[in-house]
Design an enzyme around this catalytic site. Structure first.
Site, PDB file in Angstrom:
ATOM      1  N   HIS A   1      -0.813  -0.224  -9.892  1.00  0.00           N
ATOM      2  CA  HIS A   1      -1.503  -1.059  -8.905  1.00  0.00           C
ATOM      3  C   HIS A   1      -2.202  -2.252  -9.571  1.00  0.00           C
ATOM      4  O   HIS A   1      -3.418  -2.403  -9.495  1.00  0.00           O
ATOM      5  CB  HIS A   1      -2.507  -0.237  -8.094  1.00  0.00           C
ATOM      6  CG  HIS A   1      -2.755  -0.839  -6.730  1.00  0.00           C
ATOM      7  ND1 HIS A   1      -2.993  -0.074  -5.624  1.00  0.00           N
ATOM      8  CD2 HIS A   1      -2.798  -2.131  -6.304  1.00  0.00           C
ATOM      9  CE1 HIS A   1      -3.178  -0.857  -4.568  1.00  0.00           C
ATOM     10  NE2 HIS A   1      -3.055  -2.115  -4.968  1.00  0.00           N
TER      11      HIS A   1
ATOM     12  N   GLY B   1      -1.045  -5.579  -9.097  1.00  0.00           N
ATOM     13  CA  GLY B   1      -0.461  -6.780  -8.506  1.00  0.00           C
ATOM     14  C   GLY B   1      -1.288  -8.032  -8.673  1.00  0.00           C
ATOM     15  O   GLY B   1      -0.751  -9.123  -8.896  1.00  0.00           O
TER      16      GLY B   1
ATOM     17  N   ARG C   1       0.845  -1.191   0.000  1.00  0.00           N
ATOM     18  CA  ARG C   1       0.000   0.000   0.000  1.00  0.00           C
ATOM     19  C   ARG C   1       0.879   1.239   0.000  1.00  0.00           C
ATOM     20  O   ARG C   1       1.917   1.290   0.676  1.00  0.00           O
ATOM     21  CB  ARG C   1      -0.931   0.035   1.218  1.00  0.00           C
ATOM     22  CG  ARG C   1      -2.127  -0.909   1.152  1.00  0.00           C
ATOM     23  CD  ARG C   1      -3.129  -0.461   0.105  1.00  0.00           C
ATOM     24  NE  ARG C   1      -4.375  -1.237   0.126  1.00  0.00           N
ATOM     25  CZ  ARG C   1      -4.627  -2.301  -0.620  1.00  0.00           C
ATOM     26  NH1 ARG C   1      -3.683  -2.759  -1.430  1.00  0.00           N
ATOM     27  NH2 ARG C   1      -5.787  -2.917  -0.556  1.00  0.00           N
TER      28      ARG C   1
ATOM     29  N   GLU D   1      -4.005   7.433  -5.348  1.00  0.00           N
ATOM     30  CA  GLU D   1      -4.422   6.543  -6.431  1.00  0.00           C
ATOM     31  C   GLU D   1      -5.876   6.816  -6.789  1.00  0.00           C
ATOM     32  O   GLU D   1      -6.701   7.054  -5.909  1.00  0.00           O
ATOM     33  CB  GLU D   1      -4.278   5.084  -6.007  1.00  0.00           C
ATOM     34  CG  GLU D   1      -2.856   4.648  -5.757  1.00  0.00           C
ATOM     35  CD  GLU D   1      -2.746   3.170  -5.427  1.00  0.00           C
ATOM     36  OE1 GLU D   1      -3.766   2.449  -5.499  1.00  0.00           O
ATOM     37  OE2 GLU D   1      -1.637   2.716  -5.112  1.00  0.00           O
TER      38      GLU D   1
END
Length: 319
Positions: free
Chosen positions: A286, A288, A239, A268
């Site tokens: 982001h 992942g 994060r 974000e």
């Protein structure tokens, strides 16, 4: 008996949406846009459950305004820092997440970021893509070798352990900090550090895999970056709130960090515009857990939790 109604505020995988519609009355945001606090509150009066992502924010203020009809928030995520859990519990709303199913996908991205940052992937891609590659010498594009290096991991949960497994394939010497020491079977030879401060000085590469909580916000600050070996590589797939981004930039300026690989940011979507012109920061938006296999598994895990709740059982992932 009427089927429960659920709201799906983001466009989930096709397999997830197909299964959801077979079981529930569904309100689906097919356009996949963001929902405001007022949108969330308004929808809570129309549905029995919600499958949100980390983009939907359930703050204390939002929780206080939710309609009593809403009984469960089955998150399509492992992290729940977008949910004020005490506030939601005080309203009698069950909250679940989706652990286990995205560990490998996220660990893959961490490995990509570590390798890309260490071997100057941003700079190299630009040189070839723009036609600027017109030179070679033994000193050209020299990066930092991963194989055999010392890897420090903060947070040895499911994702941290999956990343360690992959790093062992590169012969990395793994050191870790976790709130509790793992058992020997889970450690698999990794060296336990009983504090972050004892881990940092041995971490040629440092990767974050811990949750974002009030206690971990700004975990990597200027003081801690300064404890790393000179030229360390920093990776964050957890994060953005874990990192003081100004301090990270400072560490890159001084050479304390040689490079960073980031899949998450304090702000974000969008990220930090100060990172844009720095070729020693390898960035992804982001993603992942963004594989088809994992997105299906996350959606199904959220639906498993909903199914259990509405048949009167305790959901497997109740928080």
């Amino acid at each position: 008996m009427a089927r429960p109604t659920i709201w799906i505020p983001r466009r989930l995988s096709d397999a997830t949406l197909e299964r959801a519609q077979a079981t529930y009355e569904c309100v689906i945001n097919w356009e996949d846009g963001l929902s405001s606090a007022d949108d969330i509150v308004a929808m809570s009066a129309q549905v029995d459950g919600i499958i949100p992502c980390h983009s939907e924010l359930f703050t204390a203020e939002v929780a206080a305004r939710l309609d009593p009809r809403l009984k469960i928030i089955a998150n399509h995520s492992v992290g729940v820092d977008h949910c004020d859990l005490p506030a939601l519990r005080s309203r009698g709303i069950a909250v679940t997440n989706t652990p286990d199913v995205l560990s490998d996908a996220t660990a893959e991205i961490a490995m990509l970021l570590m390798l890309g940052a260490a071997r100057r992937a941003v700079e190299g891609d630009r040189l070839v893509r723009t036609g600027a590659w017109n030179f070679w010498s033994p000193s050209f594009m020299v990066g930092k070798q991963v194989t055999g290096a010392r890897l420090g991991i903060i947070g040895m949960g499911r994702v941290g352990r999956a990343f360690a497994d992959k790093a062992r394939g590169f012969g990395m010497d793994i050191h870790y900090y976790n709130r509790t020491r793992l058992n020997p079977d889970q450690e698999q030879g990794a060296t336990y550090c009983d504090s972050i401060e004892s881990l940092l000085p041995v971490a040629d590469f440092l990767s974050l895999h811990c949750p974002s909580t009030p206690e971990t916000e700004g975990l990597m600050n200027a003081q801690r970056f300064d404890q790393l070996p000179d030229g360390a590589v920093f990776v964050n797939t957890a994060r953005g709130a874990l990192v003081d981004e100004t301090a990270m930039l400072g560490a890159l300026e001084t050479g304390k960090l040689s490079a960073a690989g980031l899949d998450c940011f304090a702000s974000e979507p969008g990220g930090n515009p100060e990172f844009a012109d720095r070729e020693n920061i390898f960035m992804l938006p982001h993603i992942g857990s963004a594989t088809r296999k994992t997105r299906d598994a996350m959606g199904f895990r959220a639906l498993d939790n909903l199914d259990a709740f509405f048949r009167g059982d305790v959901p497997k992932d109740l928080l």
